[in-house]
Design a protein around this motif. Structure first.
Motif, PDB file in Angstrom:
ATOM      1  N   TYR A  40       0.804  -0.877   0.298  1.00 22.88           N
ATOM      2  CA  TYR A  40      -0.072   0.113   0.169  1.00 22.88           C
ATOM      3  C   TYR A  40       0.535   1.133  -0.063  1.00 22.88           C
ATOM      4  CZ  TYR A  40      -4.261  -2.686   0.854  1.00 22.88           C
ATOM      5  OH  TYR A  40      -5.294  -3.564   1.310  1.00 22.88           O
ATOM      6  N   PRO A  41       0.889   2.136  -1.090  1.00 24.45           N
ATOM      7  CA  PRO A  41       1.970   3.094  -0.906  1.00 24.45           C
ATOM      8  C   PRO A  41       0.735   3.852  -0.547  1.00 24.45           C
ATOM      9  CG  PRO A  41       1.296   1.848  -3.285  1.00 24.45           C
ATOM     10  CD  PRO A  41       0.909   1.379  -1.894  1.00 24.45           C
ATOM     11  N   GLU A  42      -0.326   3.995  -0.166  1.00 25.54           N
ATOM     12  CA  GLU A  42      -0.713   5.318   0.672  1.00 25.54           C
ATOM     13  C   GLU A  42      -1.959   4.020   1.234  1.00 25.54           C
ATOM     14  OE1 GLU A  42      -2.567   8.673  -0.649  1.00 25.54           O
ATOM     15  OE2 GLU A  42      -3.192   7.875  -2.648  1.00 25.54           O
ATOM     16  N   ALA A  43      -2.466   4.732   2.902  1.00 29.91           N
ATOM     17  CA  ALA A  43      -2.952   3.655   3.306  1.00 29.91           C
ATOM     18  C   ALA A  43      -3.506   5.161   4.495  1.00 29.91           C
ATOM     19  CB  ALA A  43      -2.639   3.214   3.896  1.00 29.91           C
ATOM     20  N   LYS A  44      -4.527   5.993   3.764  1.00 32.17           N
ATOM     21  CA  LYS A  44      -5.459   7.038   5.216  1.00 32.17           C
ATOM     22  C   LYS A  44      -6.487   6.807   5.004  1.00 32.17           C
ATOM     23  CE  LYS A  44      -1.724  10.006   4.235  1.00 32.17           C
ATOM     24  NZ  LYS A  44      -1.479  11.655   3.534  1.00 32.17           N
TER      25      LYS A  44
END
Length: 463
Positions: A40-44
Protein backbone atom coordinates in the motif's frame (compact mmCIF):
# COMPACT_ATOMS: atom_id res chain seq x y z
CA UNK A 1 4.01 -4.73 -14.53
CA UNK A 2 2.21 -2.52 -12.03
CA UNK A 3 -1.45 -2.12 -11.12
CA UNK A 4 -2.74 0.32 -8.48
CA UNK A 5 -6.25 0.35 -7.02
CA UNK A 6 -7.28 3.58 -5.29
CA UNK A 7 -10.47 4.48 -3.44
CA UNK A 8 -11.74 7.56 -1.63
CA UNK A 9 -14.57 5.70 0.08
CA UNK A 10 -14.79 6.69 3.75
CA UNK A 11 -12.94 5.19 5.47
CA UNK A 12 -10.73 4.35 2.50
CA UNK A 13 -8.66 1.90 4.56
CA UNK A 14 -11.61 -0.52 4.33
CA UNK A 15 -10.11 -1.45 0.95
CA UNK A 16 -7.79 -3.74 2.88
CA UNK A 17 -10.78 -5.76 4.14
CA UNK A 18 -12.11 -6.20 0.60
CA UNK A 19 -8.75 -7.20 -0.88
CA UNK A 20 -7.97 -9.38 2.14
CA UNK A 21 -4.55 -7.71 2.43
CA UNK A 22 -3.46 -5.66 5.45
CA UNK A 23 -2.30 -2.11 4.61
CA UNK A 24 0.65 -2.30 7.00
CA UNK A 25 2.15 -5.45 5.49
CA UNK A 26 3.97 -6.27 2.27
CA UNK A 27 2.91 -9.58 0.76
CA UNK A 28 5.34 -11.37 -1.55
CA UNK A 29 4.07 -14.36 -3.52
CA UNK A 30 6.09 -16.66 -5.80
CA UNK A 31 4.81 -17.21 -9.34
CA UNK A 32 5.95 -19.76 -11.94
CA UNK A 33 7.37 -16.89 -14.02
CA UNK A 34 8.67 -14.65 -11.21
CA UNK A 35 7.04 -13.08 -8.19
CA UNK A 36 4.41 -10.56 -7.16
CA UNK A 37 4.33 -7.95 -4.39
CA UNK A 38 1.19 -6.48 -2.84
CA UNK A 39 1.70 -3.31 -0.81
CA UNK A 40 0.00 0.00 0.00
CA UNK A 41 1.81 3.18 -1.14
CA UNK A 42 -0.77 5.17 0.83
CA UNK A 43 -3.28 4.08 3.46
CA UNK A 44 -5.27 6.97 4.90
CA UNK A 45 -8.90 7.29 5.84
CA UNK A 46 -9.40 9.84 3.04
CA UNK A 47 -7.57 7.90 0.31
CA UNK A 48 -6.03 4.42 0.14
CA UNK A 49 -4.07 2.82 -2.69
CA UNK A 50 -3.18 -0.86 -3.04
CA UNK A 51 -0.48 -1.84 -5.53
CA UNK A 52 0.26 -5.13 -7.30
CA UNK A 53 3.78 -5.29 -8.71
CA UNK A 54 4.78 -8.25 -10.89
CA UNK A 55 8.45 -9.04 -11.56
CA UNK A 56 9.21 -11.54 -14.32
CA UNK A 57 12.23 -13.80 -13.88
CA UNK A 58 13.45 -14.91 -17.36
CA UNK A 59 15.14 -18.00 -15.93
CA UNK A 60 12.02 -19.10 -14.06
CA UNK A 61 10.00 -18.34 -17.17
CA UNK A 62 12.01 -20.75 -19.32
CA UNK A 63 12.02 -23.47 -16.67
CA UNK A 64 8.31 -23.37 -15.87
CA UNK A 65 6.47 -26.58 -16.76
CA UNK A 66 4.46 -26.42 -19.94
CA UNK A 67 0.69 -26.33 -19.97
CA UNK A 68 -1.82 -24.24 -18.08
CA UNK A 69 -1.08 -20.89 -16.53
CA UNK A 70 2.11 -22.23 -14.97
CA UNK A 71 4.26 -22.07 -18.07
CA UNK A 72 4.87 -20.43 -21.40
CA UNK A 73 3.86 -22.18 -24.56
CA UNK A 74 7.27 -22.05 -26.22
CA UNK A 75 9.93 -21.05 -23.66
CA UNK A 76 12.91 -21.22 -26.00
CA UNK A 77 11.61 -20.27 -29.45
CA UNK A 78 8.83 -17.82 -28.65
CA UNK A 79 9.85 -14.39 -29.87
CA UNK A 80 7.03 -12.78 -27.81
CA UNK A 81 7.39 -14.52 -24.44
CA UNK A 82 6.31 -11.56 -22.34
CA UNK A 83 2.54 -11.46 -22.74
CA UNK A 84 2.35 -8.80 -20.05
CA UNK A 85 -1.44 -8.65 -19.81
CA UNK A 86 -1.59 -12.41 -19.37
CA UNK A 87 1.13 -12.38 -16.68
CA UNK A 88 -0.62 -9.60 -14.79
CA UNK A 89 -3.99 -11.37 -14.97
CA UNK A 90 -2.50 -14.56 -13.51
CA UNK A 91 -0.80 -12.58 -10.73
CA UNK A 92 -4.07 -10.73 -10.08
CA UNK A 93 -6.00 -13.93 -9.48
CA UNK A 94 -3.17 -15.36 -7.38
CA UNK A 95 -3.04 -12.29 -5.14
CA UNK A 96 -6.74 -11.38 -4.98
CA UNK A 97 -8.52 -14.68 -5.67
CA UNK A 98 -10.67 -14.42 -2.54
CA UNK A 99 -11.58 -10.79 -3.27
CA UNK A 100 -12.71 -11.78 -6.77
CA UNK A 101 -15.42 -13.99 -5.26
CA UNK A 102 -17.12 -10.86 -3.88
CA UNK A 103 -17.03 -12.06 -0.29
CA UNK A 104 -15.51 -10.39 2.76
CA UNK A 105 -15.41 -12.00 6.18
CA UNK A 106 -15.18 -8.68 8.02
CA UNK A 107 -17.14 -6.33 5.71
CA UNK A 108 -19.76 -8.45 3.87
CA UNK A 109 -22.07 -5.47 3.25
CA UNK A 110 -19.23 -3.38 1.88
CA UNK A 111 -18.18 -6.17 -0.50
CA UNK A 112 -21.62 -5.87 -2.15
CA UNK A 113 -21.40 -2.06 -2.38
CA UNK A 114 -20.05 -0.17 -5.42
CA UNK A 115 -17.12 2.02 -4.40
CA UNK A 116 -15.39 4.92 -6.18
CA UNK A 117 -12.28 3.32 -7.68
CA UNK A 118 -9.32 4.45 -9.76
CA UNK A 119 -7.46 1.63 -11.52
CA UNK A 120 -4.11 2.68 -12.97
CA UNK A 121 -1.73 0.71 -15.18
CA UNK A 122 1.35 2.81 -16.07
CA UNK A 123 2.23 0.45 -18.93
CA UNK A 124 -0.05 -2.18 -20.42
CA UNK A 125 -0.12 -3.89 -23.83
CA UNK A 126 -2.98 -2.70 -26.05
CA UNK A 127 -2.62 -4.31 -29.47
CA UNK A 128 -5.37 -3.28 -31.82
CA UNK A 129 -7.31 -0.19 -32.77
CA UNK A 130 -6.65 2.95 -30.68
CA UNK A 131 -10.20 2.88 -29.31
CA UNK A 132 -9.91 -0.72 -28.06
CA UNK A 133 -9.49 0.16 -24.33
CA UNK A 134 -12.53 2.44 -24.46
CA UNK A 135 -14.60 -0.17 -26.28
CA UNK A 136 -13.76 -2.75 -23.64
CA UNK A 137 -14.15 -0.70 -20.45
CA UNK A 138 -16.60 2.14 -21.12
CA UNK A 139 -19.65 -0.16 -21.43
CA UNK A 140 -18.80 -1.40 -17.91
CA UNK A 141 -19.20 2.10 -16.47
CA UNK A 142 -15.60 3.32 -16.43
CA UNK A 143 -14.20 6.63 -17.54
CA UNK A 144 -11.23 5.61 -19.68
CA UNK A 145 -8.05 7.64 -20.06
CA UNK A 146 -5.44 6.31 -22.47
CA UNK A 147 -1.98 7.78 -23.04
CA UNK A 148 0.05 6.15 -25.84
CA UNK A 149 3.68 5.49 -24.92
CA UNK A 150 6.40 6.40 -27.46
CA UNK A 151 9.08 3.95 -28.49
CA UNK A 152 11.65 6.36 -27.11
CA UNK A 153 10.69 9.62 -25.36
CA UNK A 154 13.85 11.24 -26.70
CA UNK A 155 12.87 10.42 -30.29
CA UNK A 156 9.08 10.90 -30.59
CA UNK A 157 9.36 10.79 -34.38
CA UNK A 158 9.98 7.02 -34.07
CA UNK A 159 6.30 6.63 -33.30
CA UNK A 160 4.34 4.79 -30.63
CA UNK A 161 4.76 1.27 -29.32
CA UNK A 162 1.79 -1.07 -28.64
CA UNK A 163 1.74 -0.09 -24.96
CA UNK A 164 -0.31 2.58 -23.24
CA UNK A 165 -0.80 4.16 -19.86
CA UNK A 166 -4.34 3.23 -18.86
CA UNK A 167 -6.46 4.84 -16.14
CA UNK A 168 -9.98 3.66 -15.32
CA UNK A 169 -12.36 5.58 -13.04
CA UNK A 170 -15.72 4.24 -11.95
CA UNK A 171 -18.04 3.34 -9.12
CA UNK A 172 -18.08 -0.46 -9.08
CA UNK A 173 -17.78 -3.34 -6.66
CA UNK A 174 -14.16 -4.26 -5.99
CA UNK A 175 -14.81 -7.89 -6.99
CA UNK A 176 -16.31 -6.78 -10.29
CA UNK A 177 -13.36 -4.50 -11.04
CA UNK A 178 -10.93 -7.36 -10.42
CA UNK A 179 -12.89 -9.71 -12.68
CA UNK A 180 -13.06 -7.07 -15.41
CA UNK A 181 -9.28 -6.70 -15.31
CA UNK A 182 -8.69 -10.45 -15.14
CA UNK A 183 -10.59 -11.05 -18.38
CA UNK A 184 -9.82 -7.87 -20.30
CA UNK A 185 -6.06 -7.50 -19.73
CA UNK A 186 -5.29 -10.54 -21.95
CA UNK A 187 -7.95 -9.32 -24.40
CA UNK A 188 -6.14 -5.98 -24.68
CA UNK A 189 -2.87 -7.77 -25.40
CA UNK A 190 -4.47 -10.32 -27.73
CA UNK A 191 -2.05 -13.04 -26.54
CA UNK A 192 -1.51 -15.35 -23.61
CA UNK A 193 1.72 -16.81 -22.29
CA UNK A 194 0.28 -20.28 -21.74
CA UNK A 195 -1.50 -23.02 -23.67
CA UNK A 196 -5.17 -22.23 -24.31
CA UNK A 197 -7.22 -25.31 -23.51
CA UNK A 198 -10.91 -26.14 -23.00
CA UNK A 199 -10.89 -24.95 -19.39
CA UNK A 200 -10.32 -21.40 -20.65
CA UNK A 201 -13.98 -21.40 -21.71
CA UNK A 202 -15.08 -22.12 -18.14
CA UNK A 203 -12.72 -19.46 -16.86
CA UNK A 204 -14.09 -16.84 -19.24
CA UNK A 205 -17.73 -17.64 -18.45
CA UNK A 206 -17.11 -17.76 -14.70
CA UNK A 207 -15.35 -14.41 -14.46
CA UNK A 208 -17.51 -12.83 -17.17
CA UNK A 209 -20.74 -13.80 -15.45
CA UNK A 210 -23.04 -10.83 -14.96
CA UNK A 211 -21.36 -8.49 -17.43
CA UNK A 212 -20.00 -10.30 -20.48
CA UNK A 213 -23.39 -11.50 -21.73
CA UNK A 214 -24.65 -7.94 -22.31
CA UNK A 215 -21.36 -6.35 -23.35
CA UNK A 216 -21.74 -4.79 -26.83
CA UNK A 217 -18.35 -6.22 -27.88
CA UNK A 218 -18.70 -9.63 -26.28
CA UNK A 219 -17.89 -11.35 -29.60
CA UNK A 220 -14.66 -9.41 -29.83
CA UNK A 221 -13.80 -10.21 -26.21
CA UNK A 222 -14.56 -13.91 -26.67
CA UNK A 223 -12.54 -14.13 -29.89
CA UNK A 224 -9.45 -12.41 -28.47
CA UNK A 225 -9.61 -14.25 -25.13
CA UNK A 226 -10.01 -17.76 -26.56
CA UNK A 227 -8.51 -17.30 -30.06
CA UNK A 228 -9.46 -20.74 -31.42
CA UNK A 229 -12.66 -21.31 -33.35
CA UNK A 230 -13.79 -24.39 -31.43
CA UNK A 231 -13.38 -22.71 -28.04
CA UNK A 232 -15.06 -19.52 -29.23
CA UNK A 233 -18.01 -21.53 -30.53
CA UNK A 234 -18.35 -23.30 -27.17
CA UNK A 235 -18.38 -20.01 -25.29
CA UNK A 236 -20.89 -18.33 -27.58
CA UNK A 237 -23.27 -21.25 -27.31
CA UNK A 238 -23.40 -20.74 -23.55
CA UNK A 239 -23.80 -16.97 -23.53
CA UNK A 240 -27.48 -16.37 -23.05
CA UNK A 241 -28.06 -12.88 -24.43
CA UNK A 242 -28.80 -12.98 -28.21
CA UNK A 243 -26.46 -11.15 -30.55
CA UNK A 244 -27.54 -7.65 -31.45
CA UNK A 245 -26.94 -6.61 -35.06
CA UNK A 246 -24.08 -4.23 -35.56
CA UNK A 247 -22.38 -4.73 -32.19
CA UNK A 248 -19.40 -6.81 -33.31
CA UNK A 249 -16.52 -5.23 -35.15
CA UNK A 250 -16.47 -6.25 -38.84
CA UNK A 251 -14.22 -9.22 -39.36
CA UNK A 252 -13.81 -10.00 -35.68
CA UNK A 253 -16.82 -12.17 -34.92
CA UNK A 254 -15.56 -15.50 -36.27
CA UNK A 255 -11.82 -16.17 -35.91
CA UNK A 256 -10.44 -18.78 -38.30
CA UNK A 257 -8.72 -21.92 -37.16
CA UNK A 258 -5.24 -20.34 -36.97
CA UNK A 259 -6.35 -17.74 -34.41
CA UNK A 260 -5.94 -14.93 -36.97
CA UNK A 261 -8.96 -12.69 -37.44
CA UNK A 262 -10.58 -13.49 -40.80
CA UNK A 263 -10.70 -11.65 -44.10
CA UNK A 264 -13.77 -12.16 -46.31
CA UNK A 265 -14.08 -15.92 -46.97
CA UNK A 266 -13.82 -15.65 -50.75
CA UNK A 267 -10.66 -13.58 -50.50
CA UNK A 268 -9.15 -16.09 -48.07
CA UNK A 269 -9.73 -18.96 -50.49
CA UNK A 270 -8.64 -16.91 -53.49
CA UNK A 271 -5.39 -15.99 -51.77
CA UNK A 272 -4.53 -19.59 -50.89
CA UNK A 273 -5.50 -20.82 -54.35
CA UNK A 274 -3.29 -18.17 -55.97
CA UNK A 275 -0.30 -19.09 -53.79
CA UNK A 276 -0.80 -22.81 -54.51
CA UNK A 277 -0.98 -22.06 -58.24
CA UNK A 278 2.27 -20.05 -58.20
CA UNK A 279 4.06 -22.77 -56.25
CA UNK A 280 2.91 -25.34 -58.79
CA UNK A 281 3.99 -23.15 -61.70
CA UNK A 282 7.45 -22.78 -60.14
CA UNK A 283 8.05 -26.49 -60.69
CA UNK A 284 8.84 -27.00 -57.01
CA UNK A 285 8.73 -30.47 -55.53
CA UNK A 286 9.78 -29.69 -51.94
CA UNK A 287 7.81 -26.82 -50.36
CA UNK A 288 7.83 -25.00 -47.01
CA UNK A 289 4.72 -23.35 -45.58
CA UNK A 290 6.17 -20.86 -43.10
CA UNK A 291 3.57 -19.89 -40.52
CA UNK A 292 1.33 -22.73 -41.69
CA UNK A 293 -1.32 -22.27 -38.98
CA UNK A 294 -3.80 -25.10 -39.21
CA UNK A 295 -2.59 -26.31 -42.59
CA UNK A 296 -5.06 -24.78 -45.06
CA UNK A 297 -2.39 -24.19 -47.71
CA UNK A 298 -0.84 -27.60 -47.04
CA UNK A 299 -4.20 -29.28 -47.66
CA UNK A 300 -4.38 -27.63 -51.07
CA UNK A 301 -0.82 -28.58 -51.96
CA UNK A 302 -1.35 -32.17 -50.86
CA UNK A 303 -3.82 -32.63 -53.74
CA UNK A 304 -1.09 -31.90 -56.31
CA UNK A 305 1.07 -34.92 -57.07
CA UNK A 306 3.97 -32.68 -58.13
CA UNK A 307 4.71 -31.82 -54.49
CA UNK A 308 6.66 -34.73 -53.04
CA UNK A 309 7.62 -33.14 -49.70
CA UNK A 310 5.54 -30.60 -47.80
CA UNK A 311 6.74 -29.08 -44.52
CA UNK A 312 4.65 -26.77 -42.35
CA UNK A 313 6.30 -24.62 -39.68
CA UNK A 314 4.48 -22.71 -36.98
CA UNK A 315 5.13 -21.18 -33.57
CA UNK A 316 1.80 -22.38 -32.18
CA UNK A 317 1.83 -25.97 -30.96
CA UNK A 318 -1.96 -25.89 -30.79
CA UNK A 319 -2.24 -24.91 -34.47
CA UNK A 320 0.10 -27.73 -35.46
CA UNK A 321 -2.03 -30.24 -33.55
CA UNK A 322 -5.12 -29.06 -35.43
CA UNK A 323 -3.21 -29.15 -38.74
CA UNK A 324 -2.16 -32.76 -38.11
CA UNK A 325 -5.77 -33.66 -37.36
CA UNK A 326 -7.18 -31.96 -40.46
CA UNK A 327 -4.48 -33.47 -42.66
CA UNK A 328 -5.42 -36.89 -41.20
CA UNK A 329 -1.78 -37.75 -40.55
CA UNK A 330 -2.73 -40.32 -37.89
CA UNK A 331 -5.32 -42.07 -40.06
CA UNK A 332 -3.14 -42.05 -43.18
CA UNK A 333 0.39 -43.16 -42.26
CA UNK A 334 1.37 -43.11 -45.94
CA UNK A 335 1.28 -39.29 -45.76
CA UNK A 336 3.84 -39.01 -43.00
CA UNK A 337 6.76 -39.29 -45.39
CA UNK A 338 5.28 -36.63 -47.62
CA UNK A 339 4.02 -34.16 -44.99
CA UNK A 340 5.89 -32.99 -41.89
CA UNK A 341 4.93 -30.40 -39.29
CA UNK A 342 7.68 -28.58 -37.42
CA UNK A 343 7.44 -26.48 -34.29
CA UNK A 344 9.72 -23.49 -34.72
CA UNK A 345 10.16 -19.73 -34.99
CA UNK A 346 11.35 -17.69 -37.95
CA UNK A 347 13.10 -15.42 -35.49
CA UNK A 348 16.01 -17.91 -35.48
CA UNK A 349 18.03 -19.65 -38.21
CA UNK A 350 16.79 -23.22 -38.60
CA UNK A 351 18.86 -25.75 -40.54
CA UNK A 352 15.75 -27.93 -41.03
CA UNK A 353 14.45 -25.31 -43.48
CA UNK A 354 17.40 -25.39 -45.87
CA UNK A 355 17.41 -26.91 -49.33
CA UNK A 356 13.73 -26.49 -50.34
CA UNK A 357 12.56 -25.62 -53.82
CA UNK A 358 9.95 -23.13 -52.66
CA UNK A 359 8.44 -21.52 -49.56
CA UNK A 360 5.36 -19.46 -48.72
CA UNK A 361 4.74 -16.69 -46.19
CA UNK A 362 0.98 -16.19 -46.42
CA UNK A 363 -0.27 -13.31 -44.24
CA UNK A 364 2.61 -13.76 -41.79
CA UNK A 365 4.90 -10.73 -41.88
CA UNK A 366 2.27 -8.25 -40.68
CA UNK A 367 2.00 -10.19 -37.40
CA UNK A 368 5.65 -9.44 -36.54
CA UNK A 369 6.93 -6.46 -34.63
CA UNK A 370 8.51 -4.28 -37.35
CA UNK A 371 11.98 -4.46 -35.81
CA UNK A 372 11.94 -8.27 -36.22
CA UNK A 373 11.30 -8.19 -39.96
CA UNK A 374 14.99 -7.87 -40.88
CA UNK A 375 15.74 -11.01 -38.86
CA UNK A 376 12.99 -12.96 -40.60
CA UNK A 377 14.22 -11.76 -44.01
CA UNK A 378 17.76 -12.87 -43.18
CA UNK A 379 16.64 -16.26 -41.88
CA UNK A 380 14.40 -17.02 -44.86
CA UNK A 381 16.17 -15.48 -47.87
CA UNK A 382 19.69 -15.43 -46.47
CA UNK A 383 19.83 -18.71 -44.50
CA UNK A 384 17.12 -21.10 -45.73
CA UNK A 385 17.33 -19.76 -49.33
CA UNK A 386 14.39 -21.47 -51.08
CA UNK A 387 14.45 -21.31 -54.88
CA UNK A 388 11.09 -19.51 -54.87
CA UNK A 389 9.38 -17.53 -52.12
CA UNK A 390 5.77 -16.30 -52.20
CA UNK A 391 4.85 -13.53 -49.73
CA UNK A 392 1.36 -12.08 -49.27
CA UNK A 393 0.32 -9.22 -47.01
CA UNK A 394 -2.59 -6.74 -46.78
CA UNK A 395 -2.48 -3.52 -48.76
CA UNK A 396 -3.06 -0.78 -46.18
CA UNK A 397 -4.30 1.70 -48.79
CA UNK A 398 -7.31 -0.51 -49.50
CA UNK A 399 -8.51 -0.11 -45.90
CA UNK A 400 -9.92 3.30 -46.84
CA UNK A 401 -12.65 1.55 -48.86
CA UNK A 402 -14.13 -0.29 -45.86
CA UNK A 403 -17.41 0.83 -44.39
CA UNK A 404 -15.54 1.59 -41.16
CA UNK A 405 -12.01 2.57 -42.31
CA UNK A 406 -9.27 1.30 -40.03
CA UNK A 407 -5.53 1.89 -39.83
CA UNK A 408 -4.93 -1.84 -39.31
CA UNK A 409 -7.21 -4.44 -40.83
CA UNK A 410 -6.97 -6.94 -37.97
CA UNK A 411 -6.39 -6.49 -34.27
CA UNK A 412 -3.39 -8.82 -34.24
CA UNK A 413 -1.46 -7.00 -36.98
CA UNK A 414 1.62 -5.05 -35.89
CA UNK A 415 1.82 -3.05 -39.12
CA UNK A 416 0.43 -2.96 -42.65
CA UNK A 417 2.19 -1.65 -45.75
CA UNK A 418 1.14 0.50 -48.65
CA UNK A 419 2.01 -0.81 -52.09
CA UNK A 420 5.07 1.44 -52.25
CA UNK A 421 6.30 0.34 -48.82
CA UNK A 422 5.85 -3.36 -49.64
CA UNK A 423 7.65 -3.02 -52.95
CA UNK A 424 10.50 -1.05 -51.37
CA UNK A 425 11.05 -3.80 -48.78
CA UNK A 426 10.74 -6.63 -51.32
CA UNK A 427 13.10 -5.04 -53.85
CA UNK A 428 15.72 -4.33 -51.19
CA UNK A 429 15.42 -7.89 -49.85
CA UNK A 430 15.72 -9.36 -53.33
CA UNK A 431 18.80 -7.31 -54.18
CA UNK A 432 20.39 -8.02 -50.81
CA UNK A 433 20.09 -11.79 -51.06
CA UNK A 434 20.41 -12.49 -54.78
CA UNK A 435 16.77 -12.80 -55.87
CA UNK A 436 14.55 -11.22 -58.46
CA UNK A 437 11.03 -10.18 -57.46
CA UNK A 438 7.72 -9.68 -59.24
CA UNK A 439 4.47 -8.30 -57.83
CA UNK A 440 0.89 -9.51 -58.23
CA UNK A 441 -2.51 -8.24 -57.15
CA UNK A 442 -4.86 -10.54 -55.23
CA UNK A 443 -8.59 -10.10 -54.75
CA UNK A 444 -10.60 -7.02 -55.63
CA UNK A 445 -8.60 -4.12 -57.08
CA UNK A 446 -9.72 -0.55 -56.42
CA UNK A 447 -8.88 1.97 -59.18
CA UNK A 448 -7.30 4.37 -56.69
CA UNK A 449 -6.25 2.24 -53.70
CA UNK A 450 -5.11 -0.91 -55.49
CA UNK A 451 -5.65 -4.57 -54.47
CA UNK A 452 -7.01 -5.75 -51.15
CA UNK A 453 -4.00 -8.10 -50.86
CA UNK A 454 -0.55 -7.73 -52.41
CA UNK A 455 1.84 -10.53 -53.36
CA UNK A 456 5.57 -10.68 -54.03
CA UNK A 457 7.12 -13.60 -55.91
CA UNK A 458 10.84 -13.99 -55.19
CA UNK A 459 12.96 -16.15 -57.50
CA UNK A 460 16.56 -17.07 -56.78
CA UNK A 461 18.72 -15.46 -59.45
CA UNK A 462 20.71 -17.85 -61.62
CA UNK A 463 24.46 -17.71 -61.02
Amino acid sequence: MLLTITTTHAPATDLGFLLMKHPERVLERPLPFGKSLVFYPEAKAERTTAALLVEVDPVALSRAPAGGEAGTLEPYVNDRPYASGSFLAVALRDAFGTAMTGQSRDRPDLAATPLPLILELPCVAARGQPDLPARLFEPLGYEVEVTPLPLDPQFPEWGERPYVQLTLRGTVRVAEALRHLYVLLPVLDGKKHYFISDDEVEKLLRHGQGWLEAHPDRDLITARYLRFRGLVTQARARLTVPDEPGTAEPGLAEPPESGELPPPPRLHDERLDAVARLLEQSGARRVLDLGCGEGKLLRRLLKVGQFRELVGVDLSARSLEIAADKLHLQERPELRERVKLLHGSLAYPDSRLKGFDAAALVEVIEHLEPHRLATLTQNVLGFARPGTLVVTTPNREYNATFEEPRTLRHADHRFEWTRAEFQTWAQAAAEGYGYTVAFHDLGEVHPEYGPITQLALFSLAQA
